[in-house]
Enzyme design. Structure first.
Site, PDB file in Angstrom:
ATOM      1  N   GLY A 278       6.795 -55.693  17.190  1.00 15.31           N
ATOM      2  CA  GLY A 278       5.737 -55.163  16.329  1.00 15.31           C
ATOM      3  C   GLY A 278       4.415 -54.851  16.982  1.00 15.31           C
ATOM      4  O   GLY A 278       3.481 -54.430  16.310  1.00 15.31           O
ATOM      5  N   PRO A 321      10.000 -56.829  21.557  1.00 13.43           N
ATOM      6  CA  PRO A 321       9.231 -55.578  21.570  1.00 13.43           C
ATOM      7  C   PRO A 321      10.140 -54.366  21.730  1.00 13.43           C
ATOM      8  O   PRO A 321      11.052 -54.374  22.548  1.00 13.43           O
ATOM      9  CB  PRO A 321       8.337 -55.741  22.806  1.00 13.43           C
ATOM     10  CG  PRO A 321       9.119 -56.637  23.712  1.00 13.43           C
ATOM     11  CD  PRO A 321       9.891 -57.574  22.816  1.00 13.43           C
ATOM     12  N   GLY A 322       9.921 -53.359  20.935  1.00 13.90           N
ATOM     13  CA  GLY A 322      10.650 -52.098  21.107  1.00 13.90           C
ATOM     14  C   GLY A 322       9.656 -51.022  21.490  1.00 13.90           C
ATOM     15  O   GLY A 322       9.571 -50.562  22.634  1.00 13.90           O
ATOM     16  N   ARG A 360       7.952 -39.234  12.189  1.00 19.19           N
ATOM     17  CA  ARG A 360       6.968 -40.288  11.939  1.00 19.19           C
ATOM     18  C   ARG A 360       5.701 -39.779  11.266  1.00 19.19           C
ATOM     19  O   ARG A 360       5.075 -40.474  10.477  1.00 19.19           O
ATOM     20  CB  ARG A 360       6.637 -41.030  13.241  1.00 19.19           C
ATOM     21  CG  ARG A 360       7.873 -41.717  13.858  1.00 19.19           C
ATOM     22  CD  ARG A 360       7.501 -42.698  14.951  1.00 19.19           C
ATOM     23  NE  ARG A 360       6.798 -43.846  14.436  1.00 19.19           N
ATOM     24  CZ  ARG A 360       5.511 -43.998  14.438  1.00 19.19           C
ATOM     25  NH1 ARG A 360       4.737 -43.091  15.012  1.00 19.19           N
ATOM     26  NH2 ARG A 360       4.952 -45.061  13.898  1.00 19.19           N
ATOM     27  N   TYR A 364       5.155 -41.698   7.927  1.00 19.77           N
ATOM     28  CA  TYR A 364       4.146 -42.769   7.934  1.00 19.77           C
ATOM     29  C   TYR A 364       2.722 -42.239   8.052  1.00 19.77           C
ATOM     30  O   TYR A 364       1.806 -43.005   8.285  1.00 19.77           O
ATOM     31  CB  TYR A 364       4.349 -43.721   9.125  1.00 19.77           C
ATOM     32  CG  TYR A 364       5.760 -44.179   9.358  1.00 19.77           C
ATOM     33  CD1 TYR A 364       6.432 -44.944   8.410  1.00 19.77           C
ATOM     34  CD2 TYR A 364       6.411 -43.869  10.542  1.00 19.77           C
ATOM     35  CE1 TYR A 364       7.719 -45.375   8.642  1.00 19.77           C
ATOM     36  CE2 TYR A 364       7.703 -44.307  10.787  1.00 19.77           C
ATOM     37  CZ  TYR A 364       8.352 -45.064   9.824  1.00 19.77           C
ATOM     38  OH  TYR A 364       9.626 -45.500  10.070  1.00 19.77           O
ATOM     39  N   CYS A 391      12.035 -25.840   7.157  1.00 22.09           N
ATOM     40  CA  CYS A 391      11.689 -25.213   5.883  1.00 22.09           C
ATOM     41  C   CYS A 391      11.064 -26.236   4.970  1.00 22.09           C
ATOM     42  O   CYS A 391      11.674 -26.655   3.978  1.00 22.09           O
ATOM     43  CB  CYS A 391      12.933 -24.623   5.255  1.00 22.09           C
ATOM     44  SG  CYS A 391      13.612 -23.379   6.327  1.00 22.09           S
ATOM     45  N   GLU A 392       9.882 -26.677   5.330  1.00 16.01           N
ATOM     46  CA  GLU A 392       9.254 -27.755   4.586  1.00 16.01           C
ATOM     47  C   GLU A 392       7.785 -27.789   4.996  1.00 16.01           C
ATOM     48  O   GLU A 392       7.486 -27.842   6.192  1.00 16.01           O
ATOM     49  CB  GLU A 392       9.962 -29.053   4.999  1.00 16.01           C
ATOM     50  CG  GLU A 392       9.495 -30.218   4.271  1.00 16.01           C
ATOM     51  CD  GLU A 392      10.644 -31.039   3.662  1.00 16.01           C
ATOM     52  OE1 GLU A 392      11.775 -30.525   3.522  1.00 16.01           O
ATOM     53  OE2 GLU A 392      10.363 -32.175   3.307  1.00 16.01           O
ATOM     54  N   TYR A 421      11.166 -44.496  18.304  1.00 13.67           N
ATOM     55  CA  TYR A 421      11.408 -44.052  16.933  1.00 13.67           C
ATOM     56  C   TYR A 421      11.262 -42.543  16.743  1.00 13.67           C
ATOM     57  O   TYR A 421      10.969 -42.098  15.638  1.00 13.67           O
ATOM     58  CB  TYR A 421      10.489 -44.818  15.953  1.00 13.67           C
ATOM     59  CG  TYR A 421      10.641 -46.317  16.068  1.00 13.67           C
ATOM     60  CD1 TYR A 421      11.823 -46.928  15.660  1.00 13.67           C
ATOM     61  CD2 TYR A 421       9.639 -47.117  16.621  1.00 13.67           C
ATOM     62  CE1 TYR A 421      11.987 -48.305  15.778  1.00 13.67           C
ATOM     63  CE2 TYR A 421       9.797 -48.488  16.750  1.00 13.67           C
ATOM     64  CZ  TYR A 421      10.971 -49.076  16.326  1.00 13.67           C
ATOM     65  OH  TYR A 421      11.139 -50.429  16.449  1.00 13.67           O
TER      66      TYR A 421
END
Ligand code: LLP
Length: 463
Positions: A278, A321-322, A360, A364, A391-392, A421
């Site tokens: 984290g 940890p990532g 992301r 987020y 298309c967004e 991620y």
């Protein structure tokens, strides 16, 4: 830059008053080393290089969009975490951030362990030769088949996440004639200061077993009663992209309190605690991440202190940890396709990727930096929104950033800190082909995850 020179709409005005983008970096050609992988620099011609290779060559050889991962930086970060925690602790890299066979080999060579959270991650780890005893298996709803594979492979620990799972793992271990090492994941009731979707230690969410109202103590009771389970410790993961150590300290304190209660009730001192992952990284110059040795010291001080006051032996600490390892080591390289200045609003810069390679920002509201990397420029800064080709309208890569006003189609731009991620959460939306991951080291670049092809898409489509 003055506002009148680069007129802005209401959203821009908000951003300006928040102070994040009140002014562009003094010189857009200067790369802030906080957000770029360690070997990234500009060569004499002004082009960005990584591991000694210029982006133009990388784009020519591997195409865009593509993730370029600085292998020596990845390895150095693994070593920094392992050194900071020392021989009396264990560092488990969180594979969900980004996992491939090459990554698994690097982890082994640098002495790290691995946290996996699905059958797919477990298969990748085992296939690349990670010894099973160095693997921790996570997940709030592991399937029976996944648990069976993990137990049969002999993973070093399964992190139990529910009462049902205690029984399931015990049963499978018994059928296999083994005593499975397990930890219990608890929710310590901390509100981590991060996005709601990536905070995991407050009570109202799906992970873990609550410390509050004695649930976790009951989980310990049930686990200790089962012969086929060896309870080695308690696990807590409070969330992701966190800078403030206060949440980790509260978490450590509460986990140690539980260890003391377990000792008092059962006469057993559990030998380990895992404080999860984290730790935040720098996505923009505004972010100030902590160094691994600061983190290690803060965590081990608090655990030691709490154990002394509870008269417990200090348990072995592990962390997961990532993002803090892989996040800063990669950038995404895009080619600029179209540029639309919207009078009185902002300039939209469209690139050849988007939310399929980086969800992301949409998910987020994550902030990123961006730089023109195929050349330098002395042009005025312009406020831009970097968007993808999907298309967004929420297909935003970088919400607000400055790029030089002479930006043109065909220029290469790069978004740093996309190692974590991004590829692991990439999708095929609009039948996009997921980009490759290219590892760069000492003047050599090699594909570690290849680009998807249209044949790959059609192969799945068996109708
Ligand atoms: N350990 C456990 C049990 C976890 O659930 C996670 C992340 C980690 C370790 C690693 O956390 P890290 O050090 O990477 O922050 N997709 C989100 C992040 C979700 C994290 C899920 N669990 C994002 O893109 O920000």
């Amino acid at each position: 830059m003055s506002r009148s020179a680069h007129p802005a709409g209401p959203r821009h005005a908000d951003v300006m008053t928040e102070g994040h983008y009140s002014a562009p970096a003094a010189d857009l050609n200067v790369l802030d080393e906080k957000v770029w992988a360690r070997t990234v620099t500009r060569d004499a011609d002004g082009a960005l290089t990584v591991g000694g290779i210029a982006v133009a060559r990388l784009a020519e050889e591997f195409g865009t969009p593509a993730y370029f991962l600085d292998e020596s930086d990845f390895r150095a970060r693994c070593r920094a975490w392992a050194d900071a925690f020392g021989p009396d602790a264990d560092v488990f890299y969180a594979g969900k951030a980004f996992l491939s066979r090459a990554v698994v080999r690097w982890l082994q060579e640098e002495g790290l362990n691995l946290d996996v959270c699905s059958g797919g991650e477990l298969t990748t780890a085992l296939d690349a030769g990670m010894p099973a005893e160095r693997i921790a298996f996570h997940g709030n709803n592991k399937t029976v088949a996944e648990i069976e594979r993990a137990v049969e492979a002999g993973v070093g620990r399964i992190v139990l996440d529910s009462f049902q799972e205690i029984v399931r793992v015990a049963h499978i271990a018994r059928s296999n004639g083994v005593r499975q090492r397990v930890q219990i994941r608890v929710t310590v009731g901390v509100e981590a200061h991060t996005h709601e979707f990536i905070a995991t230690a407050h009570e109202d969410q799906k992970f873990g077993i609550a410390l509050a109202d004695g649930q976790a103590a009951e989980a310990v009771r049930r686990t200790l009663a089962l012969d086929s389970l060896e309870l080695i410790g308690i696990h807590s993961h409070i969330g992701s992209q966190i800078f403030d150590m206060a949440g980790f300290e509260v978490s450590a304190r509460r986990v140690v309190q539980l260890l003391a209660e377990v000792r008092d009730e059962h006469g057993v001192e559990l030998p380990e605690i895992d404080l999860g992952g984290g730790l935040g990284i720098a996505y923009t110059s505004e972010d100030d991440p902590r160094e691994p040795h600061d983190i290690a010291k803060a965590l081990s001080d608090i655990v030691t202190r709490e154990c002394e006051s509870a008269k417990l032996r200090t348990p072995r600490i592990s962390v997961e940890p990532g993002r803090a390892i892989v996040g800063p080591t990669a950038f995404t390289l895009y080619e600029v396709g179209t540029i639309k200045p919207l009078e009185g609003l902002r300039t939209y810069v469209s690139v050849d990727g988007g939310m399929s390679d980086n969800i992301r920002t949409a998910l987020y509201d994550a902030e990123y930096s961006v730089a023109l990397v195929s050349r330098t420029s002395e042009a005025e800064p312009m406020l831009v929104r970097v968007v993808g080709k999907h298309c967004e309208s929420g297909d935003i890569v970088v919400k607000d950033a400055f790029l030089p006003a002479d930006l043109a189609p065909g220029d290469l731009i790069a978004v740093p800190a996309t190692g974590a991620y991004c590829r692991s959460m990439a999708s095929n939306y609009n039948h996009a082909l997921r980009p490759p991951v290219v590892a760069v080291r000492d003047g050599e670049a090699r594909v570690i995850v290849r680009r998807e092809t249209e044949e790959d898409l059609l192969r799945l489509d068996v109708g």
